[in-house]
Design a protein around this motif. Structure first.
Motif, PDB file in Angstrom:
ATOM      1  N   ARG A  52      -1.547 -14.174  -3.954  1.00  0.00           N
ATOM      2  CA  ARG A  52      -0.846 -13.868  -5.196  1.00  0.00           C
ATOM      3  C   ARG A  52      -1.776 -13.433  -6.334  1.00  0.00           C
ATOM      4  NH1 ARG A  52      -0.053 -14.585  -9.979  1.00  0.00           N
ATOM      5  NH2 ARG A  52      -1.469 -16.322 -10.133  1.00  0.00           N
ATOM      6  N   PRO A  53      -2.918 -14.084  -6.566  1.00  0.00           N
ATOM      7  CA  PRO A  53      -3.761 -13.645  -7.680  1.00  0.00           C
ATOM      8  C   PRO A  53      -4.230 -12.195  -7.570  1.00  0.00           C
ATOM      9  CG  PRO A  53      -4.447 -15.816  -6.957  1.00  0.00           C
ATOM     10  CD  PRO A  53      -3.449 -15.306  -5.945  1.00  0.00           C
ATOM     11  N   LEU A  54      -4.294 -11.668  -6.367  1.00  0.00           N
ATOM     12  CA  LEU A  54      -4.758 -10.295  -6.195  1.00  0.00           C
ATOM     13  C   LEU A  54      -3.635  -9.267  -6.281  1.00  0.00           C
ATOM     14  CD1 LEU A  54      -7.429 -10.698  -3.380  1.00  0.00           C
ATOM     15  CD2 LEU A  54      -7.768 -10.527  -5.861  1.00  0.00           C
ATOM     16  N   ARG A  55      -2.436  -9.708  -6.490  1.00  0.00           N
ATOM     17  CA  ARG A  55      -1.302  -8.784  -6.577  1.00  0.00           C
ATOM     18  C   ARG A  55      -1.126  -8.304  -8.020  1.00  0.00           C
ATOM     19  NH1 ARG A  55       2.679 -12.369  -3.013  1.00  0.00           N
ATOM     20  NH2 ARG A  55       1.266 -12.581  -1.250  1.00  0.00           N
ATOM     21  N   PHE A  56      -2.021  -7.415  -8.407  1.00  0.00           N
ATOM     22  CA  PHE A  56      -1.952  -6.817  -9.732  1.00  0.00           C
ATOM     23  C   PHE A  56      -2.525  -5.413  -9.667  1.00  0.00           C
ATOM     24  CE2 PHE A  56      -6.248  -8.523  -9.657  1.00  0.00           C
ATOM     25  CZ  PHE A  56      -6.995  -7.541 -10.293  1.00  0.00           C
ATOM     26  N   GLU A  57      -2.150  -4.628 -10.634  1.00  0.00           N
ATOM     27  CA  GLU A  57      -2.727  -3.304 -10.791  1.00  0.00           C
ATOM     28  C   GLU A  57      -3.284  -3.221 -12.195  1.00  0.00           C
ATOM     29  OE1 GLU A  57       0.336  -0.505  -9.855  1.00  0.00           O
ATOM     30  OE2 GLU A  57       0.181  -0.896  -7.710  1.00  0.00           O
ATOM     31  N   GLY A  58      -4.339  -2.465 -12.350  1.00  0.00           N
ATOM     32  CA  GLY A  58      -4.949  -2.314 -13.654  1.00  0.00           C
ATOM     33  C   GLY A  58      -5.603  -0.959 -13.769  1.00  0.00           C
ATOM     34  N   GLU A  59      -6.334  -0.818 -14.860  1.00  0.00           N
ATOM     35  CA  GLU A  59      -7.055   0.415 -15.118  1.00  0.00           C
ATOM     36  C   GLU A  59      -8.484   0.066 -15.468  1.00  0.00           C
ATOM     37  OE1 GLU A  59      -7.028   3.503 -18.747  1.00  0.00           O
ATOM     38  OE2 GLU A  59      -5.122   3.387 -17.673  1.00  0.00           O
TER      39      GLU A  59
END
Length: 185
Positions: A52-59
């Motif tokens: 879950r902690p790695l389920r992100f998108e960013g720039e």
């Protein structure tokens, strides 16, 4: 009205200083196998097995897209910093040394946040000598919230299996080496 006041007070407290007493107390809940197996999996897409902690998108600060699931299965050090934080500025060179020492075996990701001016984020990276790290633009504080980080400087150490631990900075070279050593077993 009380809810709005509580939000404003929380935001002011977060931005008032670097926060954290350096005592290593947790602002991020540890993630173990039980909570990972209970976590919802994303339907069908890439990263469906990522913790879950790695389920992100960013720039990135360079404007590139970044998908947190690309770090799945690898040890990762997330460093949460702000350009106006003196503790963050002081520990930057040690973070850069640790990232160089463990290059190829541990991913270091800087998360610069809580600043409106992207130029100040870039200046911080230049001043600290951490340009070899991937740095994410978190001017909105979205990633701070995602990782439940409430102060800077803060570190989230993630083992390949997704288990996390954290520490408040500043962390010097020996402390960083100790935490990274635990990630590598």
């Amino acid at each position: 009205m009380k809810k709005v006041l509580a939000i404003v007070i929380s935001a002011v407290a977060l931005m008032a200083g670097c926060g954290g007493g350096g005592d290593g107390t947790s602002a991020v809940e540890p993630t173990g196998a039980a909570s990972r197996s209970a976590a919802a999996k994303s339907p069908g897409g890439a990263g469906q097995d990522a913790p879950r902690p790695l389920r992100f998108e960013g720039e990135t600060l360079d404007g590139g897209a970044f998908d947190g699931t690309s770090l799945a299965g690898k040890p990762v050090v997330f460093w949460f910093w702000a350009p106006w934080c003196p503790k963050c500025l002081a520990e930057g060179p040690d973070v850069a040394k640790a990232a160089g020492k463990y290059k190829g075996s541990v991913s270091f990701v800087g998360i610069g946040g809580l600043e409106k001016d992207k130029g100040r984020l870039r200046d911080f990276v230049s001043r600290t000598g951490t340009g070899s790290l991937t740095h994410l633009d978190d001017r909105t504080g979205r990633l701070y919230s995602h990782f439940k980080v409430t102060s800077q400087s803060s570190f989230v150490f993630m083992a390949p299996d997704g288990a996390t631990s954290n520490a408040s900075g500043p962390l010097g070279e020996s402390e960083l080496n100790r935490h990274v050593g635990k990630l590598l077993g």
